[in-house]
Design an enzyme around this catalytic site. Structure first.
Site, PDB file in Angstrom:
ATOM      1  N   SER A  15      58.353 -10.064  61.625  1.00 41.30           N
ATOM      2  CA  SER A  15      58.019  -8.718  61.157  1.00 41.30           C
ATOM      3  C   SER A  15      57.940  -7.725  62.322  1.00 41.30           C
ATOM      4  O   SER A  15      58.293  -6.547  62.163  1.00 41.30           O
ATOM      5  CB  SER A  15      56.727  -8.721  60.339  1.00 41.30           C
ATOM      6  OG  SER A  15      55.609  -8.990  61.146  1.00 41.30           O
ATOM      7  N   LEU A  64      56.647 -18.519  70.912  1.00 41.12           N
ATOM      8  CA  LEU A  64      55.545 -19.458  71.168  1.00 41.12           C
ATOM      9  C   LEU A  64      55.737 -20.358  72.385  1.00 41.12           C
ATOM     10  O   LEU A  64      54.918 -21.236  72.640  1.00 41.12           O
ATOM     11  CB  LEU A  64      55.288 -20.320  69.923  1.00 41.12           C
ATOM     12  CG  LEU A  64      54.837 -19.545  68.677  1.00 41.12           C
ATOM     13  CD1 LEU A  64      54.513 -20.497  67.537  1.00 41.12           C
ATOM     14  CD2 LEU A  64      53.630 -18.662  68.977  1.00 41.12           C
ATOM     15  N   LYS A  65      56.790 -20.157  73.137  1.00 38.99           N
ATOM     16  CA  LYS A  65      56.998 -20.979  74.341  1.00 38.99           C
ATOM     17  C   LYS A  65      56.642 -20.183  75.585  1.00 38.99           C
ATOM     18  O   LYS A  65      56.776 -18.955  75.609  1.00 38.99           O
ATOM     19  CB  LYS A  65      58.476 -21.412  74.440  1.00 38.99           C
ATOM     20  CG  LYS A  65      58.943 -22.274  73.291  1.00 38.99           C
ATOM     21  CD  LYS A  65      58.356 -23.659  73.400  1.00 38.99           C
ATOM     22  CE  LYS A  65      58.833 -24.529  72.249  1.00 38.99           C
ATOM     23  NZ  LYS A  65      57.977 -25.687  72.036  1.00 38.99           N
ATOM     24  N   HIS A  95      50.125  -9.649  71.341  1.00 35.64           N
ATOM     25  CA  HIS A  95      49.181 -10.742  71.070  1.00 35.64           C
ATOM     26  C   HIS A  95      48.174 -10.258  70.029  1.00 35.64           C
ATOM     27  O   HIS A  95      47.676  -9.132  70.126  1.00 35.64           O
ATOM     28  CB  HIS A  95      48.472 -11.157  72.358  1.00 35.64           C
ATOM     29  CG  HIS A  95      47.517 -12.289  72.151  1.00 35.64           C
ATOM     30  ND1 HIS A  95      47.942 -13.603  72.041  1.00 35.64           N
ATOM     31  CD2 HIS A  95      46.180 -12.311  71.989  1.00 35.64           C
ATOM     32  CE1 HIS A  95      46.888 -14.376  71.826  1.00 35.64           C
ATOM     33  NE2 HIS A  95      45.808 -13.613  71.790  1.00 35.64           N
TER      34      HIS A  95
END
Ligand SMILES: Nc1nc2c(c(=O)[nH]1)N[C@@H](CN(C=O)c1ccc(C(=O)N[C@@H](CCC(=O)O)C(=O)O)cc1)CN2
Ligand SMILES: NCC(=O)N[C@@H]1O[C@H](COP(=O)([O-])[O-])[C@@H](O)[C@H]1O
Length: 295
Positions: free
Chosen positions: A91, A170-171, A189
């Protein structure tokens, strides 16, 4: 840029083909131009007049990372070329992509690549539907088709990427990439950093921890990316209340709504060279209307 057009670029990369063999080529820009006028104008952030001394220049004078493509001799700036990294629903990618449409809030940017470790995620599907080349990164046991860091860097250079935007990726971004794009990588974040950040804090885990802590406020943080999770300099934040009966999902939705606004505003500032670095290393966003006011 069409996926097919970049498949033959010098990096030797194979871009991921669309999952749907007959992807819809939407008249995306026309579609969102109308929507843009209906959008609620985001609240003005608190203006900070004449803070410490600031450097009125972005990372490299005119901004941009390894593939800087700033203004030509006529003084007309080309759009900044953006690579968005996503592992999830997409999104934030979508709101940034829509804002880069002709009349959008970030029309000084252009999304030219989608990098993902999860080729089936919503963000990757959105990219394919909209003709954005998809690169699988990193290479791993579970993703042997992925590219190693050096090849990713070549691809970003071939695509003349100015800025990298992490949006639910996410890495850990490797040091080589951070060094190749100094002051040119942003992350969003879903908490008010430095609270509830670092390894293990992603997605609903963040909101569960916020609720369990008893905090009455949470929010979203846009920050520059350094070599660790969530420790880079904060660029912008938005606050939301945490309600007494919130579920993690409800809080996540309230924060995500703010993410879409604050990230687009930060990206617009990045692409328009409106980020100035205070002498103590804090990045500030110059407002569009007043060169002495900072968001
Ligand atoms: N060099 C950097 N890389 C990344 C940063 C950063 O600030 N510097 N931010 C993250 C995004 N992030 C939160 O904003 C974040 C993402 C993921 C994790 C995490 O604990 N991940 C797990 C793996 C989860 C999975 O693959 O499903 C892990 O590494 O074990 C923490 C924070 C993006 N990269
Ligand atoms: N630590 C990283 C992290 O938790 N990122 C979060 O993942 C979500 C991605 O949503 P989206 O794919 O719909 O943009 C967003 O809430 C983003 O802040």
């Amino acid at each position: 840029m069409e996926a097919a057009a970049v498949a033959s670029c010098g990096s030797g990369l194979r871009y991921l083909p669309p999952l749907d063999p007959t992807p819809r080529r939407q008249n995306h820009r026309a579609a969102v131009a109308g929507l843009g006028t209906k959008r609620r104008r985001p609240r003005a952030a608190v203006a900070c007049r004449r803070p410490h001394r600031v450097h009125a220049a972005a990372a490299r004078g005119s901004g941009g990372g390894a593939g800087d493509s700033s203004s030509g001799s006529g003084g007309v700036r080309s759009k900044k070329r953006l690579a968005v990294f996503v592992s999830s629903g997409g999104s934030n990618l979508r709101s940034i992509h829509e804002a880069t449409a002709a009349c959008g809030k970030a029309s000084s940017g252009d999304v030219v690549a989608l990098v993902t470790d999860k080729p089936g995620c919503g963000g990757a599907e959105y990219a394919r539907r909209n003709g954005i080349p998809v690169v699988l990164f990193p290479r791993s046991k579970s993703a042997p088709e992925g590219v190693p860091t050096a090849q990713l860097l070549n691809a970003l250079r071939d695509l003349r990427v100015d800025f990298v935007l992490l949006a639910g990726y996410l890495k850990l971004v490797p040091g080589e990439l951070v060094q190749a794009y100094p002051r040119s990588i942003l992350n969003i974040h879903p908490s008010l950093l430095p609270a509830f950040g670092g390894k293990g804090y992603y997605g609903l885990k963040v909101h569960k921890a916020v609720i369990a802590s008893g905090a009455r406020y949470s929010g979203a943080t846009v920050h520059f990316v350094d070599e660790q999770f969530d420790t880079g300099r904060t660029l912008a934040q938005r606050v939301v209340p945490v309600l007494a009966d919130d579920t993690p999902e409800q809080l996540a939705a309230r924060v995500l709504h703010e993410e879409h606004h604050v990230y687009v505003e930060a990206v617009a500032a990045l692409c328009e060279d409106r980020i100035v670095w205070r002498e103590d290393g804090v990045p500030l966003i110059r407002t569009q209307t007043n060169p002495d006011a900072y968001a």
